[in-house]
Structures are given as C-alpha cells and as structure tokens.
Design an enzyme around this catalytic site. Sequence first.
Site, PDB file in Angstrom:
ATOM      1  CG  ASP A  20      -1.273   1.598   1.450  1.00 23.09           C
ATOM      2  OD1 ASP A  20      -2.545   0.882   0.079  1.00 23.09           O
ATOM      3  OD2 ASP A  20      -1.747   1.624   2.679  1.00 23.09           O
ATOM      4  CB  SER A  21       0.149   4.712  -0.171  1.00 22.86           C
ATOM      5  OG  SER A  21      -0.999   5.225   0.393  1.00 22.86           O
ATOM      6  CE1 TYR A  52       2.502   5.524  -2.968  1.00 18.54           C
ATOM      7  CE2 TYR A  52       1.679   4.011  -4.163  1.00 18.54           C
ATOM      8  CZ  TYR A  52       2.418   4.443  -3.859  1.00 18.54           C
ATOM      9  OH  TYR A  52       3.793   3.438  -3.573  1.00 18.54           O
ATOM     10  CB  CYS A  83      -3.215   0.671  -2.968  1.00 19.82           C
ATOM     11  SG  CYS A  83      -3.224   1.987  -2.852  1.00 19.82           S
ATOM     12  CG  ASN A  84      -9.576   0.794  -2.717  1.00 20.48           C
ATOM     13  OD1 ASN A  84     -10.582  -0.296  -2.879  1.00 20.48           O
ATOM     14  ND2 ASN A  84      -9.382   0.178  -0.769  1.00 20.48           N
ATOM     15  CB  THR A  85      -5.022   4.818  -5.135  1.00 18.93           C
ATOM     16  OG1 THR A  85      -5.722   5.260  -4.130  1.00 18.93           O
ATOM     17  CG2 THR A  85      -4.321   6.045  -5.873  1.00 18.93           C
ATOM     18  CD  GLU A 162      -0.156   6.921   6.365  1.00 12.08           C
ATOM     19  OE1 GLU A 162       1.098   6.911   6.415  1.00 12.08           O
ATOM     20  OE2 GLU A 162      -0.404   5.646   5.680  1.00 12.08           O
ATOM     21  CB  CYS A 194      -9.616   4.742   0.481  1.00  7.78           C
ATOM     22  SG  CYS A 194      -7.905   4.986   1.234  1.00  7.78           S
ATOM     23  CG  HIS A 196      -5.127   5.120   4.539  1.00 11.06           C
ATOM     24  ND1 HIS A 196      -4.564   4.806   3.042  1.00 11.06           N
ATOM     25  CD2 HIS A 196      -4.269   6.008   5.113  1.00 11.06           C
ATOM     26  CE1 HIS A 196      -2.968   4.870   3.607  1.00 11.06           C
ATOM     27  NE2 HIS A 196      -3.123   5.360   4.433  1.00 11.06           N
TER      28      HIS A 196
HETATM   29  N1  DGL Z   1      -4.993   3.203   1.161  1.00 14.97           N
HETATM   30  C1  DGL Z   1      -4.575   3.820  -0.447  1.00 14.97           C
HETATM   31  C2  DGL Z   1      -5.960   3.446  -1.472  1.00 14.97           C
HETATM   32  O1  DGL Z   1      -6.805   2.229  -0.351  1.00 14.97           O
HETATM   33  C3  DGL Z   1      -4.188   5.199  -0.113  1.00 14.97           C
HETATM   34  C4  DGL Z   1      -4.025   6.104   0.087  1.00 14.97           C
HETATM   35  C5  DGL Z   1      -3.753   7.521  -0.599  1.00 14.97           C
HETATM   36  O2  DGL Z   1      -1.944   6.988  -0.955  1.00 14.97           O
HETATM   37  O3  DGL Z   1      -4.054   8.057  -1.447  1.00 14.97           O
HETATM   38  O4  DGL Z   1      -6.206   3.543  -2.066  1.00 14.97           O
END
Ligand code: DGL
Length: 280
Positions: A20-21, A52, A83-85, A162, A194, A196
Amino acid sequence: MTGQFPDNADLNCRPIGVFDSGLGGLTVVKQLMQQLPGESILYFGDTARVPYGTKSPATIRNYAVEITRYLQAQGVKLIVVACNTVSSVAMDNVMLVSSVPVVGVIEPGVRAALKNSLSKRIGVIGTSATISAGKYTALLRSMDPGIRVFSQACPLFVPLVEEGWIDSEVTESVARIYLEPLVKQSIDTLILGCTHYPIIKDIIKKTIDGNIEIVDSAVQTALEVRRVILAHKLACDSGKPAEYRFYVSDFPQKFEEIAQRLLGQSLSNVRRIALDDRSR
Ligand code: DGL
C-alpha cells in the site's frame, strides 16, 4: 531476522506480499492474519511517497510496478494490492510484471456491496484518484445495470489517518462534510473504497445513518486471498508459525506506533528499505 525469505523455502510457505502507499494496507494484513494464520506476510508501505490518491495515474503506475518488482525479488508467492488507488489505475500494469497471482481490493468489495444492497443505491468513498478512475462505478454497473452509484472523494481522510488522528473531532467534522451528501441520496450500502478508511470506521459509522451497511474491502479482500490460495494450491501447511515482516520507505517510527495500535501487537521488525536494493 533480515534478508530474503529462504530460497529453498517450499514455494507454498513463501510469504504473501502485500503493499500500500502507507498504513492502509495493514487493515488487509489484520484480516489476513485472522483468516489465514499459517501464512507469512511481507508488507511494504510506501510511506515516503504517501498519499498516492492525489497523484497522477502515470506516477501511481510507476510506483506500483517498482514495488511489484521488489516484492517478486523477495520471493513472494502472491501479491495483494492492498490499495484501492493502485487497484483502480494500475492493476493491469501490476499483473503484467507479476509472475505470481495478484489480488486487488476492488472486486471483492463490489461483490459484497451488490449482495447487500436491496435499494440498489450504493455509495463509494475513496481517494481522488480512485473516484476519478471510476472503476467502482463501472464494475458495479457491469454486474448490475440497475445499480445507482453515488461516489465521493475524501482526500483528507488519508493524511488524517497517517497522522494518527483516528478518534479526533477534526476527523469527525471532515467525515460529516464528506458523507452527508451521500446519506441524503438514501444509499443503503457504503463501500469503503480506500484501505485507510476502515481505521476510522467508527467515526464513519457515527456520521452515517445506522441503517447503511458499511462494506469494508479489507475483510472481503482477505476472503478473496484465501480463495485464490486454495485455487492455486498455494496454502502453507508446514505447521511452523507464520513470519511477519514490515518494510517502509521512510522513517519507521510513526508507522510502528500506529501499526501496533491497529494490529494489537508490538512490531519490532519494521525496517526502512530502499526499493532498488534487491539484495535485502
Ligand atoms: N490506502 C490507499 C487506497 O486504498 C491509498 C491512499 C493514498 O495513498 O492516497 O487507496
């Protein structure tokens, strides 16, 4: 313990690579630990380059390919794009460079949401990159053309998580601003698009109508990993305790602190690594 997982390790007992990011993918790790207790995990959080979600697709793709190559060099048996992104904009790129099975986070969440929604009005929240990529909407509609999707980018959630602002009033106010418009659309299901976001699930729950079901893609993704492991006959049945390693691209202190809170166990093995150092 440092270094690569042993070269002679039985392929099945090599770790699952998860990335993940930053911290968000740990929500998937937590579920993997619970659902697949015999499986070792190598986690990479790109804390030097998080978030990200505000970056361009081209940049996200480059990061994703770099991390995939790194994890493969470490000998992982499967890669989880937690990571969804990345799953929204770079899944094809990851699959192209990976010689091991890859699991993303979007499809598992979509399936669970479709199963739950009676009103066919589904909300999706995610980073700006995830929402603009429109993958959730496209997939939901392709599986059920009668579905109405209401999406909302929530770019402030990731930095708040974060920073560890997990139960703060500020996060609650931000959540109200982001989520009220979705509640007004009478959705009956909300996808946390996401990784997070499950970390602030309590705040999200408090903000939305109690009748709205929250779909946490971390739970669904771990179920999918289990299915893929069984389908590829990759389960580790050595009986030895699973090994967990956590690598980050920036100072490990803050990651360690929040990860311990999240996983409920102390982590002594968080290491800062350089992605181009394949010898580790
Ligand atoms: N946790 C990540 C997601 O699921 C990325 C969040 C990020 O880095 O902006 O998209």
